[in-house]
Write a protein that holds these residues in place. Structure first.
Motif, PDB file in Angstrom:
ATOM      1  N   LYS A  99       0.841  -1.205   0.000  1.00  0.00           N
ATOM      2  CA  LYS A  99       0.000   0.000   0.000  1.00  0.00           C
ATOM      3  C   LYS A  99       0.870   1.247   0.000  1.00  0.00           C
ATOM      4  O   LYS A  99       1.847   1.343   0.735  1.00  0.00           O
ATOM      5  N   ILE A 157       0.556   5.126   0.831  1.00  0.00           N
ATOM      6  CA  ILE A 157      -0.333   6.059   1.534  1.00  0.00           C
ATOM      7  C   ILE A 157       0.338   7.426   1.602  1.00  0.00           C
ATOM      8  O   ILE A 157       1.452   7.556   2.123  1.00  0.00           O
ATOM      9  N   ASP A 180      -2.827   4.480  -2.991  1.00  0.00           N
ATOM     10  CA  ASP A 180      -4.001   3.805  -2.428  1.00  0.00           C
ATOM     11  C   ASP A 180      -4.861   4.715  -1.563  1.00  0.00           C
ATOM     12  O   ASP A 180      -6.080   4.552  -1.504  1.00  0.00           O
ATOM     13  N   ASP A 181      -4.230   5.673  -0.885  1.00  0.00           N
ATOM     14  CA  ASP A 181      -5.009   6.542   0.007  1.00  0.00           C
ATOM     15  C   ASP A 181      -4.217   7.808   0.291  1.00  0.00           C
ATOM     16  O   ASP A 181      -2.983   7.806   0.262  1.00  0.00           O
ATOM     17  N   VAL A 226      -4.192  10.861   3.314  1.00  0.00           N
ATOM     18  CA  VAL A 226      -4.703  11.184   4.647  1.00  0.00           C
ATOM     19  C   VAL A 226      -4.342  12.628   4.982  1.00  0.00           C
ATOM     20  O   VAL A 226      -3.193  13.046   4.835  1.00  0.00           O
ATOM     21  N   ASN A 269      -6.041   7.695  11.788  1.00  0.00           N
ATOM     22  CA  ASN A 269      -6.820   7.436  10.572  1.00  0.00           C
ATOM     23  C   ASN A 269      -5.980   6.937   9.400  1.00  0.00           C
ATOM     24  O   ASN A 269      -6.371   7.074   8.246  1.00  0.00           O
ATOM     25  N   LEU A 270      -4.815   6.339   9.679  1.00  0.00           N
ATOM     26  CA  LEU A 270      -4.087   5.656   8.619  1.00  0.00           C
ATOM     27  C   LEU A 270      -4.769   4.322   8.328  1.00  0.00           C
ATOM     28  O   LEU A 270      -5.145   3.600   9.255  1.00  0.00           O
ATOM     29  N   PRO A 271      -4.924   3.957   7.064  1.00  0.00           N
ATOM     30  CA  PRO A 271      -5.564   2.671   6.720  1.00  0.00           C
ATOM     31  C   PRO A 271      -4.578   1.510   6.856  1.00  0.00           C
ATOM     32  O   PRO A 271      -4.172   0.877   5.878  1.00  0.00           O
ATOM     33  N   ILE A 272      -4.201   1.228   8.097  1.00  0.00           N
ATOM     34  CA  ILE A 272      -3.254   0.158   8.394  1.00  0.00           C
ATOM     35  C   ILE A 272      -3.794  -0.664   9.556  1.00  0.00           C
ATOM     36  O   ILE A 272      -4.701  -0.225  10.264  1.00  0.00           O
ATOM     37  N   THR A 273      -3.208  -1.869   9.735  1.00  0.00           N
ATOM     38  CA  THR A 273      -3.616  -2.722  10.845  1.00  0.00           C
ATOM     39  C   THR A 273      -2.421  -2.967  11.769  1.00  0.00           C
ATOM     40  O   THR A 273      -1.275  -2.654  11.434  1.00  0.00           O
ATOM     41  N   ASP A 299       0.437  -4.900  10.178  1.00  0.00           N
ATOM     42  CA  ASP A 299       1.152  -4.326   9.028  1.00  0.00           C
ATOM     43  C   ASP A 299       2.579  -3.937   9.396  1.00  0.00           C
ATOM     44  O   ASP A 299       2.839  -3.402  10.484  1.00  0.00           O
TER      45      ASP A 299
END
Length: 313
Positions: A195, A197, A247-248, A250, A287-291, A294
């Motif tokens: 990804k 970002i 991908d995104d 922020v 609000n990062l699209p991570i888990t 990751d």
């Protein structure tokens, strides 16, 4: 057009003149940022910024006769320092056009490399650069809207893949878009599952807003502590690359940018300028699209920060 082959060629071209900066695992930040944290330490680059890569690739790709009169570049500071370094290497004169708000450490660093500095209002930088080019015959070295510049910046992405192949996401500060365009092109060509970002100041969210609008928006001038990320419009060549490959995006508020810089310094023992710590701020903002699982590489794009900026934290 920007291709993987352009970036690989740039890597060969600039390698003799730059540091291959390390990817550093920062276990102490994992719990704070809710992921497995690593950084790509471009704050440790010569000139203390990734911008040297693009500047060198551009100047080394140009015919010497095109450079004889000298070069001129609009910059927030780091690109100017990179151009000044490359110009000194090639023994050609350089003029750097900076905003009045540029931190003194960046202005002084450019002058120390022998370049002439012209300061003006932020929104006037490119117009004054064009004027100086016409008056003196200087070649313009654009900070981001140039495929050679993007190819140079993309070498960061090749290094991350070589040094840290388990990466699942790369978080990249966005100004004009040269860095994220180059890194995304390199990484998505070789490892499309990773990804990409982008992170930018909420007060100047030119990419997030433009992607929603489907066209390059020109924003009004605003203030942010992330002084290197204040470009008001996405680059013409950069925007379609970001549309296709990123991908995104922020948006990061000012308090989180400051918290990111503090956290990186105090918990990570890494000194970076606010614009470079913005990705850490985004993770703290939540609000990062991570888990949690990751392996995230935060690209620390520069370290040109003065003591006065640290005192103000």
């Amino acid at each position: 057009m920007l291709t993987l082959e352009n970036i690989q060629a740039a890597k060969m071209k600039v390698a003799p003149y730059i540091y291959e900066t390390p990817v550093v695992r920062l276990h102490g930040l994992d719990e704070l940022l809710n992921c497995n944290v690593s950084i790509k330490a471009e704050n440790m680059q010569k000139t203390n910024s990734f911008k040297l890569r693009g500047a060198l690739n551009k100047l080394l790709s140009m015919p010497l006769e095109q450079l004889q009169q000298g070069v001129v570049a609009a910059s927030s500071g780091n690109h100017g320092k990179g151009v000044a370094f490359a110009a000194k290497l090639l023994n050609i004169p350089a003029t750097i056009v900076l905003p009045d708000s540029a931190p003194s450490i960046k202005v002084e660093g450019i002058r120390a490399l022998g370049a002439n500095v012209v300061q003006c209002k932020l929104a006037e930088r490119h117009d004054i650069t064009e004027k100086l080019s016409l008056e003196h015959g200087y070649a313009i070295i654009h900070p981001y809207d140039d495929y050679d510049i993007m190819a140079g910046q993309g070498t960061v992405g090749l290094e991350i893949l070589e040094q840290f192949p388990q990466t699942s996401a790369i978080v990249i500060p966005i100004g004009g878009g040269g860095l994220i365009s180059g890194v995304a092109t390199a990484v998505k060509s070789l490892a499309p599952h990773i990804k990409i970002i982008g992170v930018e100041p909420a007060v100047v969210s030119r990419y997030a807003d433009s992607l929603i609008a489907g066209e390059r928006l020109l924003l009004k001038e605003q203030k942010s502590m992330a002084d290197a990320l204040l470009t008001l419009q996405p680059g013409e060549r950069n925007f379609p690359i970001v549309q296709k490959l990123v991908d995104d995006i922020v948006r990061v508020d000012e308090a989180s940018i400051e918290s990111g810089m503090k956290t990186l310094l105090l918990a990570g023992k890494v000194m970076a300028e606010p614009s470079s710590a913005i990705g850490i701020g985004a993770a703290l903002q939540g609000n990062l699209p991570i888990t949690k699982n990751d392996h995230v590489c935060f690209l620390i794009s520069g370290g040109n920060v003065g003591l006065n900026q640290l005192h103000n934290l």
